[in-house]
Write an enzyme that holds these catalytic residues in place. Structure first.
Site, PDB file in Angstrom:
ATOM      1  N   ASN A 206      -3.944   6.334  -1.009  1.00 41.09           N
ATOM      2  CA  ASN A 206      -3.224   6.624   0.227  1.00 41.09           C
ATOM      3  C   ASN A 206      -2.504   7.962   0.191  1.00 41.09           C
ATOM      4  OD1 ASN A 206      -4.047   4.431   1.685  1.00 41.09           O
ATOM      5  ND2 ASN A 206      -2.269   3.175   1.203  1.00 41.09           N
TER       6      ASN A 206
ATOM      7  N   SER B 202       0.817  -1.215   0.000  1.00 43.15           N
ATOM      8  CA  SER B 202       0.000   0.000   0.000  1.00 43.15           C
ATOM      9  C   SER B 202       0.847   1.260   0.000  1.00 43.15           C
ATOM     10  CB  SER B 202      -0.922   0.012   1.224  1.00 43.15           C
ATOM     11  OG  SER B 202      -0.157  -0.009   2.424  1.00 43.15           O
TER      12      SER B 202
ATOM     13  N   HIS C   8      -2.762  -3.161  -5.868  1.00 42.32           N
ATOM     14  CA  HIS C   8      -3.123  -2.786  -4.502  1.00 42.32           C
ATOM     15  C   HIS C   8      -4.621  -2.963  -4.294  1.00 42.32           C
ATOM     16  CE1 HIS C   8      -3.614   0.508  -1.247  1.00 42.32           C
ATOM     17  NE2 HIS C   8      -3.501  -0.695  -0.700  1.00 42.32           N
TER      18      HIS C   8
ATOM     19  N   GLU D 268      -5.718  -0.699  -7.401  1.00 38.71           N
ATOM     20  CA  GLU D 268      -4.784   0.206  -8.065  1.00 38.71           C
ATOM     21  C   GLU D 268      -3.726  -0.635  -8.779  1.00 38.71           C
ATOM     22  OE1 GLU D 268      -4.770   4.093  -5.117  1.00 38.71           O
ATOM     23  OE2 GLU D 268      -3.538   2.361  -4.565  1.00 38.71           O
TER      24      GLU D 268
END
Length: 286
Positions: free
Chosen positions: A192, A121, A142, A154
């Site tokens: 993130n 991540s 991800h 992702e």
């Protein structure tokens, strides 16, 4: 022509790895999960069977579909058993050295045209890929927790990744019912990079505004229509996971908002990790 995935390997069957494996077998894909010990592998199988069983109870799938999905899952403690996988998704501990070593080992096991994907991540896919002799076959995939529920994946491309590897990962994510996006290998990728500093700001507001976690969550759900409050979300992610991601982004970018608030670090050190430990900002039944 894009590489077609007939069999997938998942390395690491913790919360994320088991969830990814569950998604794959439910989508009709033969899947082999690798753990370091038989006990951990059996525990992961029990977890997957439990959640598939709940799906039957709630009418989301039939008993026959559950049994068929479980029949597509095998486990092993040997990386060599992943030799015939077209795609291997890594979901081990979030430590760069461990991932780099694993990818070096995987490269010696799988076929030259197999795609190797990391579920990290926050760590650099480029640095992971650099440990291999075929960085063009390495991408990020991800998934988000819980993997069987959240649709986003992702698909992360490095400067060395081939079009085929990226498109194979993207097509596979679509095939298993996810909604993938393509993005470059930047710190935190997309979600993130936005979410980590935002959640850190929310935690700082707890102290600055003298607000309780419950009232902060109410403010964001009732005032901004968030589906889940920030404190509940951090508890779901895992406070240790969030702190690790914050530290990685702060190290990469140097932005003050990326640094994990002291309150989160203290909670992590005390073992208050959120839902998985039964206590975080809130208390949970375990």
């Amino acid at each position: 022509m894009t590489t077609e995935v007939h069999k997938v390997g998942v390395v690491g069957l913790g919360t994320m790895g088991a969830g990814i494996a569950q998604v794959c077998v439910q989508a009709g894909v033969d899947t082999i999960g690798r753990e370091v010990g038989e006990e951990l592998a059996e525990r992961a199988c029990e977890r997957i069977a439990h959640y598939l069983g709940r799906g039957v109870e709630k009418g989301r799938l039939t008993a026959e579909e559950r049994d068929a999905a479980l029949g597509r899952l095998t486990t092993t403690t040997e990386l060599a058993d992943l030799a015939d996988c077209d795609l291997v998704i890594e979901a081990v501990v979030e430590e760069l050295d461990a991932k780099r070593e694993l990818f070096r080992e995987l490269e010696e096991v799988v076929a030259p045209d197999a795609v190797l994907a990391s579920n990290t991540s926050a760590l650099s896919i480029t640095e992971i890929a650099a440990a291999t002799r075929r960085p063009e076959r390495v991408v990020g995939m991800h998934f988000f927790n819980p993997a069987p529920v959240l649709p986003l994946v992702e698909v992360v491309r490095t400067g060395a990744a081939s079009d085929d590897a990226v498109e194979a990962a993207y097509a596979f994510a679509e095939r298993i019912g996810k909604r993938p996006i393509r993005c470059g290998d930047t710190p935190g990728f997309v979600v993130n990079r936005i979410l980590i500093p935002l959640l850190n700001d929310c935690v700082r507001v707890l102290e600055e505004a003298g607000v309780t976690p419950d009232d902060l969550d109410t403010a964001m759900t009732a005032g901004l229509n968030w589906p889940i409050g920030p404190c509940a979300l951090i508890d779901l992610i895992g406070i240790d996971v969030h702190v690790h991601a914050s530290e990685a982004l702060h190290s990469a970018l140097g932005e003050p908002r990326m640094k994990p608030p002291a309150r989160l670090v203290e909670m992590r050190d005390a073992g208050s990790l959120g839902r998985k430990s039964g206590r975080g900002f809130f208390v949970y039944d375990t």
